[in-house]
Scaffold this active site. Structure first.
Site, short mmCIF file in Angstrom:
data_model
loop_
_atom_site.label_atom_id
_atom_site.label_comp_id
_atom_site.label_asym_id
_atom_site.label_seq_id
_atom_site.Cartn_x
_atom_site.Cartn_y
_atom_site.Cartn_z
CG HIS A 1 -0.40 0.37 2.51
ND1 HIS A 1 -0.13 -0.57 3.47
CD2 HIS A 1 -0.05 1.56 3.05
CE1 HIS A 1 0.35 0.03 4.55
NE2 HIS A 1 0.42 1.32 4.31
CG ASP B 1 -0.17 -3.95 2.59
OD1 ASP B 1 0.43 -3.49 1.60
OD2 ASP B 1 -0.47 -3.28 3.60
N GLY C 1 2.95 6.16 9.07
CA GLY C 1 4.37 6.40 8.89
C GLY C 1 5.22 5.20 9.22
CB SER D 1 2.79 1.84 6.32
OG SER D 1 1.54 2.00 6.94
N GLY D 2 5.03 -0.57 6.20
CA GLY D 2 6.13 -1.13 5.42
C GLY D 2 7.32 -1.54 6.26
#
Length: 831
Positions: free
Chosen positions: A635, A688, A780, A782-783
């Site tokens: 995402h 994801d 922030g 994320s990932g």
């Protein structure tokens, strides 16, 4: 979650020889000649007996020497100490070892020491010589090194005799050719400091700060096999404040270390601390002397050299702000700390505070202690509040109350081994209510009434969870506690008496109970399929010849049924491929905001990456898995109206970053490819995960390393403790963190999580968090990585994906389950 809007011996072989002696008799016709030969034969026999007796005596002597005298071969013993001379006034010339005054007084000290040792039988037989190393004020203190050659059997006796010198009464009247002194103190020199080459450095500049650096810092690592000493002095009436700006040594103190002494010689009874490893600026390392002298010692071995350290030594007036302590504290509330807090307090310190509040109110002190003495004994360093002594590591919000409106607090430290001290607050309270508007725990901590009987040990002694009446939404434990229903049958003993793990499955005859409570047929166990859903039916199944999804496959094709065998320090595959892990998941340093988290230490999470939109701000996290590849969330790389985030040209990656305001210290890389998972669902966040190929390979350092990728069979069961890291928002709707944050959470049962998240959890998602709230990933983050420890190595358990808000109660964070994508990652990257 959406991207932020802004934000390593040789024994020679024996060469014994067997000698054969032959006697040859030649033919003779003269019998008399033959008879003559008999005389020498008897003589030879006699000589043989004599030789034999000599050899026997020699062997006996060697054996006696070996088993008696050799065991008492003498060894070198060195003792550092000081002598307090009262018959001399300190002279400036005593600062210079080459001055006549220094050498004259030094000879007198050596003579005096020889006289002292000669009167002690345990020392006189073995004493060799002494050397004076330095003098300091008060009146004159002589620091010396004494050498003894001691039989191994007598080392303990000599050590004891040296220690007893301090308790002897010394001359107090001046005699001709002697010194008047009132104290002699000595202790054995650390053996590690005798095997090194010595290099000495002295600094006597009291009027300005002194720079103390390890040799060759910062351009080169410190040298091998070195002893470096810095003697630091200031003017009388002042103390020395030593603050390390950089400290980076080998992790094992048995190899390389720094010792700080409250002395001018390495006297172990005056040591303040021994340090090694890494200390970041966020964890300040600083010391303060009790007088106007200090010794800093660096010792290194033959290998493993590191950058070293830099420190500033400053002269500070005794009693100046931050160094003073004690006094009267008035008012209804206030704060006080040990000297030099949060850095290390000085030795030989006593502080006394008197706290006074209004007549009708009582006192309460809430103290946070850090390793002040040994818990339970409190004989060395301690804090005494009225009659109660506190030492060791005391929990935050330790409450000590008084029965009057006055309280006395005493802080005491002895002459060695200091620590960080304490930070305390005091407040007044009504006698009948020591915790206004809060619940009083048995350990005298105060917690919110809302935390009473909520299933969580908020007090620290579980007193807030005792005597509770559980409602229908809670598990009623047999020990009287209540626990949240979502912990039932998750394989973790949350009650403490296993109440929550009982009656989890009511299986029929011929059926098997899974770890998650599900019932399956017994014949389904070890059939190569995950029939339970939690793989518990495929555990402890013995060797297999056919690999299934739940088995670890070795490079030679062998299948391992052991759960998570890779990189666990044990060789499970016959070809050893399960331990062929390289440097992944290893941290270079030894360690001691994600919502509810805390600042990470530099280099603590070397696989953490900060992804920036080119020439802009941080928006997502990622993880290093090789020199060329990163893993992040799909995402994060979806195009939006302004930026084509699916294109590599839109990104720049910062590796080895700690502070978002110090981008220049990180390795910056551009991207060559961005590969989101082909089945990513932007509505459900299923699949994801995405891969990023770097335009140029990254150079691995102590702060830049890859995390280990788990195999497809790797299992992270419910209850496993994991870490989340990132620069995301520190609260829901808040701004991003400047410094990398870390927080500890645990993996939550998928069935429970699916119920909490309204049926939105797929088999490719992992739930983790603290269901009481307060700790979570946020925008922030994320990932970024969900990191899990397997011994010394860390594995990438998940990728930060989504959640219902941030850090909400009963709303865990959702992560893409990396083992589910292992084959795809291998296919795309070769890693």
């Amino acid at each position: 979650m959406d991207p932020m809007d802004a934000g390593m011996r040789y024994t020679p072989k024996s060469s014994d020889r067997d000698w054969d002696q032959a006697v040859t008799f030649l033919p003779a016709t003269d019998s008399a000649k033959l008879e003559k030969k008999k005389g020498p034969g008897r003589v030879g026999a006699i000589l043989g007996v004599v030789v034999f007796a000599c050899v026997l005596a020699l062997i006996t002597g060697l054996l006696v020497w070996h088993f008696h005298f050799r065991k008492d071969q003498k060894t070198l013993k060195m003792y550092n100490g000081y002598m307090h001379i009262t018959s001399q006034e300190f002279q400036a010339a005593y600062e210079n070892p080459n001055s006549t005054e220094f050498q004259t007084l030094a000879k007198q000290v050596v003579t005096q020491l020889r006289d002292i040792y000669s009167k002690t039988p345990a020392l006189s037989k073995y004493y060799v010589d002494s050397t004076v190393q330095a003098f300091s004020q008060g009146s004159v203190v002589a620091y010396y090194l004494s050498e003894f050659h001691v039989p191994a059997s007598q080392e303990a006796a000599v050590d004891s005799a040296i220690s007893s010198l301090e308790n002897l009464k010394y001359q107090r009247s001046l005699q001709s050719g002697s010194l008047m002194f009132d104290r002699v103190v000595a202790s054995a020199v650390d053996p590690r400091m005798l095997r090194k080459r010595s290099k000495f450095s002295a600094n006597t500049q009291p009027n300005r700060p002194i720079l103390v650096e390890s040799p060759d810092f910062p351009n080169f690592p410190y040298p091998s096999n070195t002893l470096v000493q810095w003697q630091l002095k200031t003017e009388p009436g002042n103390v020395i404040q030593l603050d390390f700006q950089t400290f980076y040594l080998e992790n094992e103190c048995k190899n390389d270390f720094v010792k700080v002494y409250d002395s001018l010689a390495a006297i172990e009874s005056r040591i303040m601390a021994e340090k090694c490893g890494y200390y970041s600026p966020n964890d300040p390392l600083g010391f303060i002397s009790s007088g106007n002298i200090m010794l800093v010692t660096l010792v290194t071995n033959e290998e493993g050299n590191y950058p070293g350290f830099r420190a500033m030594a400053t002269q500070v007036a005794r009693g100046s702000q931050g160094m003073s302590c004690g006094g009267t504290l008035k008012g209804n509330s206030g704060t006080f700390t040990s000297p030099n807090y949060p850095k290390y307090y000085p030795p030989n310190t006593r502080c006394e505070w008197t706290i006074e509040v209004r007549q009708l109110l009582f006192n309460a002190v809430s103290a946070f202690m850090m390793s002040v003495g040994q818990p339970g004994l409190c004989q060395n360093d301690y804090v005494q509040v009225n009659e109660e002594k506190l030492c060791g590591s005391v929990s935050a919000n330790k409450l000590v109350t008084s029965s009057s409106n006055e309280m006395k607090v005493v802080f005491y430290s002895d002459g060695s081994l200091v620590d960080r001290g304490f930070n305390a607050t005091f407040s007044s309270f009504e006698p009948t209510n020591p915790c206004p508007d809060k619940f009083l725990c048995n350990n005298k901590r105060c917690v919110s009434h809302d935390l009473r009987c909520d299933g969580w040990n908020d007090c620290g002694d579980s007193s807030d969870e005792k005597g509770c009446k559980c409602d229908s939404s809670m598990i009623s434990c047999r020990n009287g506690m209540c626990k949240p229903m979502f912990w039932k049958c998750d394989g973790i003993d949350d009650c403490g008496d296993r109440t929550d793990e009982m009656n989890c499955a009511s299986c029929k005859a011929g059926e098997l109970a899974c770890g998650n409570g599900k019932c399956i047929l017994e014949k389904q166990k070890c059939d190569g399929r995950d029939d339970c859903g939690d793989k518990s039916d495929e555990v402890d199944c013995g060797p297999k010849t056919v690999c299934t999804a739940s088995n670890y496959k070795c490079k030679n094709g062998e299948c391992i049924t052991k759960q998570n065998p890779e990189c666990d320090g044990e060789k499970d595959c016959t070809d050893g491929s399960d331990e062929d892990c390289g440097d992944c998941g290893l941290k270079a340093f030894k360690f001691s905001r994600v919502v509810g988290g805390q600042d990470a230490v530099v280099g603590e999470w070397p696989w953490q990456v900060s992804l920036h939109i080119k020439n802009s701000i941080h928006v997502c996290g990622a993880s290093i898995i090789s020199e060329h590849w990163l893993v992040t969330a799909a995402h994060c790389v979806q195009d939006d109206a302004k930026v084509r985030l699916s294109q590599p040209g839109s990104w720049e990656a910062y590796l080895g970053l700690h502070d978002q305001k110090q981008l220049e210290v990180a390795q910056k890389r551009y991207l060559k490819r961005v590969i989101p998972h082909p089945n990513y669902n932007e509505y459900t966040f299923d699949n994801d995960i995405a891969l990023m190929e770097l335009e140029q390979p990254v150079t691995f350092t102590d702060t830049i390393r890859p995390i280990c990728l788990p195999s497809a069979s790797y299992d992270f069961p419910a209850g496993t403790t994991v870490w989340i890291t990132g620069w995301g928002a520190t609260r829901e709707g808040g701004s991003g963190a400047k410094v990398l944050q870390k927080a500890q959470v645990r993996i939550i049962n998928s069935t429970v999580c699916d119920s909490l998240m309204d049926g939105q959890i797929t088999s490719r998602m992992t739930c983790a968090g603290v269901l009481s709230g307060g700790v979570d990933a946020c925008q922030g983050d994320s990932g970024g990585p969900l990191s899990s420890s397997n011994g010394e190595r860390m594995f990438l358990a998940g990728v930060v994906s989504w959640g219902d808000g941030c850090a909400r109660r009963n709303k865990p964070g959702i992560y893409s389950t990396v083992p589910k994508f292992r084959a795809w990652i291998k296919e795309m990257t070769g890693v």
